[in-house]
Design an enzyme around this catalytic site. Structure first.
Site, PDB file in Angstrom:
ATOM      1  N   ASP A   1      -2.994   5.063  -0.591  1.00 27.79           N
ATOM      2  CA  ASP A   1      -2.417   3.766  -0.246  1.00 27.79           C
ATOM      3  C   ASP A   1      -1.822   3.100  -1.478  1.00 27.79           C
ATOM      4  O   ASP A   1      -1.849   3.651  -2.576  1.00 27.79           O
ATOM      5  CB  ASP A   1      -3.465   2.869   0.438  1.00 27.79           C
ATOM      6  CG  ASP A   1      -4.708   2.685  -0.410  1.00 27.79           C
ATOM      7  OD1 ASP A   1      -4.566   2.447  -1.630  1.00 27.79           O
ATOM      8  OD2 ASP A   1      -5.820   2.759   0.144  1.00 27.79           O
TER       9      ASP A   1
ATOM     10  N   LYS B   1       1.414  -0.109   2.349  1.00 26.15           N
ATOM     11  CA  LYS B   1       2.473  -1.043   2.721  1.00 26.15           C
ATOM     12  C   LYS B   1       3.092  -1.593   1.448  1.00 26.15           C
ATOM     13  O   LYS B   1       2.400  -2.148   0.599  1.00 26.15           O
ATOM     14  CB  LYS B   1       1.902  -2.192   3.558  1.00 26.15           C
ATOM     15  CG  LYS B   1       2.956  -3.210   4.002  1.00 26.15           C
ATOM     16  CD  LYS B   1       2.295  -4.318   4.812  1.00 26.15           C
ATOM     17  CE  LYS B   1       3.332  -5.329   5.285  1.00 26.15           C
ATOM     18  NZ  LYS B   1       2.710  -6.429   6.050  1.00 26.15           N
TER      19      LYS B   1
END
Length: 457
Positions: free
Chosen positions: A248, A270
């Protein structure tokens, strides 16, 4: 190639060291570990030699160098602080065709001693041919960090299984695939390290009984808060053995640069230009890749079991019967506070610390009354968007409005930034900070001016 690297069998064979100081002691320790029958000749001896002699581990001959001591020897080492004596030992050994090492004089020696990584029976030797001992030492230290301490136990156990493997698996390809999965099995390695015979036997039988193209496994690894130097040794070993790494945005580029070069990489975070991958989809990626027989590393920032949703991912794997293991990491609260000069506990200011998520499940509510209590430190993860609410609730439940607060952005990295203030300002301070960031609330924040060290470097 100036030197041929060889490994000598010295057990119960005569060897001589000339010299009785610290350098000679280090060489003697190596020869004793190799099982040599050792004689040490010197004018004087440091105490350790006397201890070894009293224990019957070696023989001491006090006095000037005596060439006759070389006659029964297979190998000699000259380790005095007298160049003339060392040269004499070298020439006397050469005339008898006995290999001789001369400390700090590789040109006068017929063999040199490398830097050693000992995972007996696995041995790794590193040498610069005497041209740069410091470089050889640095390489040895790097290899020491990569090779697990229990690797020797795994190698020893593998030797015990060779006959069984040869009998059960007919082709060389089958044997190779078996050994590949054997040597990367963390459960087996950990069981051997713990001397857990029952677990060793159970894992061994599983390895022999399952198909060679069996399902893979998932290793959940904590990458720490950002600084690649804070990645654990076991975490480093895992990312360098992975077939695929699922990571991530909290995993730094420096850490990703340590991943095995030919491993596949799947980004599930993200950031600009990317959409956040739903947790259920991440779970399915781990499951799907493991079912292909791959060694999957799920790499998470901080510690995977502290607000990392690691438990949810493992529940999916457990339900599907996929083997998994966990390598903890340094959580952001610990790393960011240390790099900001903020001790989380202090006998004068905080007798406890609370790690709190600022990202609550729908309908959830924190225990604000206890969070507002004195003599503790609060660390809020993922709390930037809720900073105004945190400020309002803590003050409403009795925390003083002037309570020191700190917001740590990009903690432990070269981009780290710390914003200080008071609780009454928290909502406004949060507007000055970008994610990823931690919020730290407590009297310990007042120690930052005195204890801050990272920014000054």
């Amino acid at each position: 190639m100036d030197h041929l690297p060889i490994f000598c069998q010295l057990r119960d064979r005569d060897c001589l060291i000339v010299g009785g100081g610290d350098v000679a002691e280090r060489k003697a320790r190596l020869l004793l570990e190799a099982g040599a029958r050792l004689t040490v000749n010197a004018l004087t001896f440091i105490p350790q030699f006397t201890v070894w002699a009293d224990e019957g581990m070696l023989t001491l001959v006090e006095g000037p160098f005596d060439e006759a001591l070389l006659d029964p020897c297979w190998l000699a080492i000259a380790a005095t602080d007298d160049d003339a004596v060392n040269q004499h030992v070298s020439e006397a050994a050469e005339s008898r065709r006995i290999f001789c090492n001369v400390v700090d004089a590789p040109k006068a020696a017929s063999f040199i001693m490398p830097s050693i990584i000992d995972r007996s029976p696995l041995m790794v030797a590193v040498s610069s041919g005497g041209t740069s001992p410091v470089l050889a030492r640095l390489l040895r230290e790097k290899l020491e960090s990569i090779l697990p301490q229990h690797l020797g136990q795994v190698a020893q156990y593998a030797g015990q299984l060779r006959a069984r493997v040869k009998k059960q698996f007919i082709t060389m390809g089958e044997r190779r695939r078996f050994w590949e999965k054997f040597f990367v099995n963390d459960r087996l390695a950990q069981s051997l390290a713990n001397a857990d015979e029952k677990a060793v036997n159970a894992t061994t039988e599983q390895l022999f009984s399952e198909p060679l193209d069996h399902r893979g496994e998932v290793v959940l690894v904590g990458a720490g808060p950002g600084d690649a130097g804070l990645l654990t040794l076991k975490g480093l070993q895992q990312i360098q053995q992975a077939d695929i790494v699922v990571y991530d945005r909290l995993v730094s580029d420096d850490i990703m640069n340590l991943v095995r070069r030919d491993a596949d990489r799947v980004f599930v975070g993200k950031r600009a230009g990317y959409h956040c991958v739903p947790q259920e989809e991440i779970n399915q990626i781990l499951l799907r890749e493991a079912q292909k027989g791959k060694r999957v590393v799920r790499l998470k920032g901080g510690d995977p079991f502290i607000f990392g949703r690691g438990g949810e991912e493992l529940e999916t794997l457990c339900h599907a019967g996929i083997p998994f293991s966990v390598v903890p990491g340094i959580t952001a609260a610990s790393g960011c506070s240390a790099y900001s000069g903020l001790p989380l506990t202090h006998r004068d200011y905080a007798q406890s610390v609370r790690l709190v998520t600022g990202h609550l499940k729908t309908g959830g509510e924190l225990d604000w009354e206890n969070l507002a209590a004195e003599k503790q430190t609060l660390v809020f993860y993922m709390g930037l968007n809720q900073a105004a609410t945190i400020q309002e609730k803590l003050i409403a439940f009795g925390m003083q409005a002037d309570m020191p607060v700190a917001l740590v952005e990009n903690g432990t990295s070269i981009k780290q930034r710390v914003v200080n203030g008071e609780l009454a300002q928290l909502g406004e301070l949060a507007k000055q900070v970008a994610s990823p960031a931690l919020i730290i609330v407590g009297r310990v924040v007042g120690l930052r001016d005195k204890l801050n060290w990272f920014s000054s470097h």
